[in-house]
Scaffold this motif. Sequence first.
Motif, PDB file in Angstrom:
ATOM      1  N   LEU A  77       0.824  -1.204   0.000  1.00  0.00           N
ATOM      2  CA  LEU A  77       0.000   0.000   0.000  1.00  0.00           C
ATOM      3  C   LEU A  77       0.863   1.260   0.000  1.00  0.00           C
ATOM      4  N   HIS A  78       1.926   1.236   0.790  1.00  0.00           N
ATOM      5  CA  HIS A  78       2.829   2.388   0.848  1.00  0.00           C
ATOM      6  C   HIS A  78       3.546   2.573  -0.485  1.00  0.00           C
ATOM      7  N   GLU A  79       4.014   1.482  -1.072  1.00  0.00           N
ATOM      8  CA  GLU A  79       4.705   1.557  -2.372  1.00  0.00           C
ATOM      9  C   GLU A  79       3.790   2.087  -3.470  1.00  0.00           C
ATOM     10  N   GLU A  80       2.490   1.870  -3.322  1.00  0.00           N
ATOM     11  CA  GLU A  80       1.512   2.353  -4.305  1.00  0.00           C
ATOM     12  C   GLU A  80       1.188   3.833  -4.113  1.00  0.00           C
ATOM     13  N   GLY A  81       1.848   4.470  -3.148  1.00  0.00           N
ATOM     14  CA  GLY A  81       1.680   5.905  -2.957  1.00  0.00           C
ATOM     15  C   GLY A  81       0.732   6.313  -1.847  1.00  0.00           C
ATOM     16  N   ASN A  82       0.185   5.359  -1.116  1.00  0.00           N
ATOM     17  CA  ASN A  82      -0.686   5.678   0.006  1.00  0.00           C
ATOM     18  C   ASN A  82       0.150   6.113   1.206  1.00  0.00           C
ATOM     19  N   LYS A  83      -0.400   6.995   2.021  1.00  0.00           N
ATOM     20  CA  LYS A  83       0.256   7.377   3.268  1.00  0.00           C
ATOM     21  C   LYS A  83      -0.304   6.481   4.365  1.00  0.00           C
ATOM     22  N   VAL A 140      -9.564   6.225   5.165  1.00  0.00           N
ATOM     23  CA  VAL A 140     -10.095   4.933   5.602  1.00  0.00           C
ATOM     24  C   VAL A 140      -9.287   4.469   6.811  1.00  0.00           C
ATOM     25  N   MET A 141     -10.001   3.930   7.803  1.00  0.00           N
ATOM     26  CA  MET A 141      -9.368   3.434   9.022  1.00  0.00           C
ATOM     27  C   MET A 141      -9.573   1.930   9.101  1.00  0.00           C
ATOM     28  N   ILE A 142      -8.487   1.210   9.366  1.00  0.00           N
ATOM     29  CA  ILE A 142      -8.548  -0.240   9.535  1.00  0.00           C
ATOM     30  C   ILE A 142      -8.499  -0.514  11.029  1.00  0.00           C
ATOM     31  N   GLU A 143      -9.547  -1.115  11.545  1.00  0.00           N
ATOM     32  CA  GLU A 143      -9.776  -1.286  12.974  1.00  0.00           C
ATOM     33  C   GLU A 143     -10.215  -2.709  13.266  1.00  0.00           C
ATOM     34  N   ASP A 144     -10.142  -3.095  14.531  1.00  0.00           N
ATOM     35  CA  ASP A 144     -10.772  -4.348  14.962  1.00  0.00           C
ATOM     36  C   ASP A 144     -11.753  -4.098  16.100  1.00  0.00           C
ATOM     37  N   SER A 145     -11.752  -2.891  16.618  1.00  0.00           N
ATOM     38  CA  SER A 145     -12.629  -2.565  17.745  1.00  0.00           C
ATOM     39  C   SER A 145     -13.973  -2.039  17.258  1.00  0.00           C
ATOM     40  N   PRO A 146     -15.074  -2.704  17.622  1.00  0.00           N
ATOM     41  CA  PRO A 146     -16.379  -2.186  17.236  1.00  0.00           C
ATOM     42  C   PRO A 146     -16.684  -0.835  17.876  1.00  0.00           C
ATOM     43  N   ILE A 147     -16.144  -0.589  19.064  1.00  0.00           N
ATOM     44  CA  ILE A 147     -16.347   0.695  19.726  1.00  0.00           C
ATOM     45  C   ILE A 147     -15.693   1.813  18.916  1.00  0.00           C
ATOM     46  N   ARG A 175     -17.229  -1.790   6.460  1.00  0.00           N
ATOM     47  CA  ARG A 175     -16.929  -2.983   5.663  1.00  0.00           C
ATOM     48  C   ARG A 175     -16.126  -3.949   6.534  1.00  0.00           C
ATOM     49  N   ARG A 176     -16.398  -5.223   6.398  1.00  0.00           N
ATOM     50  CA  ARG A 176     -15.732  -6.251   7.194  1.00  0.00           C
ATOM     51  C   ARG A 176     -14.777  -7.048   6.312  1.00  0.00           C
ATOM     52  N   ALA A 177     -13.595  -7.337   6.871  1.00  0.00           N
ATOM     53  CA  ALA A 177     -12.601  -8.155   6.167  1.00  0.00           C
ATOM     54  C   ALA A 177     -12.140  -9.263   7.099  1.00  0.00           C
ATOM     55  N   GLU A 182      -8.099  -9.538   2.124  1.00  0.00           N
ATOM     56  CA  GLU A 182      -9.404  -8.920   1.916  1.00  0.00           C
ATOM     57  C   GLU A 182      -9.367  -7.418   2.172  1.00  0.00           C
ATOM     58  N   ILE A 183      -8.594  -6.988   3.163  1.00  0.00           N
ATOM     59  CA  ILE A 183      -8.443  -5.554   3.409  1.00  0.00           C
ATOM     60  C   ILE A 183      -7.906  -4.883   2.148  1.00  0.00           C
ATOM     61  N   TYR A 184      -6.859  -5.460   1.579  1.00  0.00           N
ATOM     62  CA  TYR A 184      -6.247  -4.899   0.383  1.00  0.00           C
ATOM     63  C   TYR A 184      -7.267  -4.854  -0.772  1.00  0.00           C
ATOM     64  N   ASP A 185      -8.000  -5.929  -0.944  1.00  0.00           N
ATOM     65  CA  ASP A 185      -9.009  -5.973  -2.025  1.00  0.00           C
ATOM     66  C   ASP A 185     -10.070  -4.904  -1.840  1.00  0.00           C
ATOM     67  N   ILE A 186     -10.512  -4.680  -0.604  1.00  0.00           N
ATOM     68  CA  ILE A 186     -11.500  -3.634  -0.329  1.00  0.00           C
ATOM     69  C   ILE A 186     -10.901  -2.256  -0.632  1.00  0.00           C
ATOM     70  N   LEU A 187      -9.669  -2.031  -0.181  1.00  0.00           N
ATOM     71  CA  LEU A 187      -9.026  -0.741  -0.422  1.00  0.00           C
ATOM     72  C   LEU A 187      -8.899  -0.438  -1.900  1.00  0.00           C
ATOM     73  N   LYS A 188      -8.715  -1.444  -2.724  1.00  0.00           N
ATOM     74  CA  LYS A 188      -8.573  -1.232  -4.169  1.00  0.00           C
ATOM     75  C   LYS A 188      -9.889  -0.786  -4.797  1.00  0.00           C
ATOM     76  N   THR A 189     -11.003  -0.993  -4.097  1.00  0.00           N
ATOM     77  CA  THR A 189     -12.304  -0.585  -4.643  1.00  0.00           C
ATOM     78  C   THR A 189     -12.712   0.822  -4.200  1.00  0.00           C
ATOM     79  N   LEU A 190     -11.962   1.407  -3.262  1.00  0.00           N
ATOM     80  CA  LEU A 190     -12.326   2.725  -2.726  1.00  0.00           C
ATOM     81  C   LEU A 190     -11.767   3.847  -3.583  1.00  0.00           C
TER      82      LEU A 190
END
Length: 190
Positions: A77-83, A140-147, A175-177, A182-190
Amino acid sequence: MNIGIDIDGVIVDTEKYVRENGAKFFLKEIENDPNLEVSQILSSSKEKNEIFWKNHSVDYNTLAPLRENAREYIKKLHEEGNKIFIISGRKPHEEHQILSKQNYKSTTRNYLLENGIIFDEIVHDEYPKTKAVKRLKIDVMIEDSPICAEGLKEITKIILLDTKANREYESEKVRRANSWTEIYDILKTL
């Protein structure tokens, strides 16, 4: 894209660490029960859990295993230019006083770097995470906490990494991964 990533449960495989070390500490036969969540592995006693984390906090912060493919996909993700922004509510348990706040931060930073986790910035002690997410303009935030997901879903997109502890949580805005793939696949659709 500005991507925010939580540490515990998302980059670090907290469940695996607690499963392996909790079994020994609490003298429980849990290795063969993959359905137990972290709260069931730990003791029902707050005092015993405090002792567990006091005895294991340095070890956890330096040796806990990464989630499968976390390093590879974060690097990609970083190599693709994302921060990449690591946004964590992680902080030292003040009653333990094993590591000072500054040492805790440098230990976390060193752990991530030593494990090949690439990031542009790391934000500690941020709970709730809304201020950091707004300040850093997280897309986009990648989390595991529902709170945390519940508190952030109105200000950014959320990908919730599935764990036994968050399976009851549902939201149309989250969105759930099941894996970093799956996280990467979802990010590619955003």
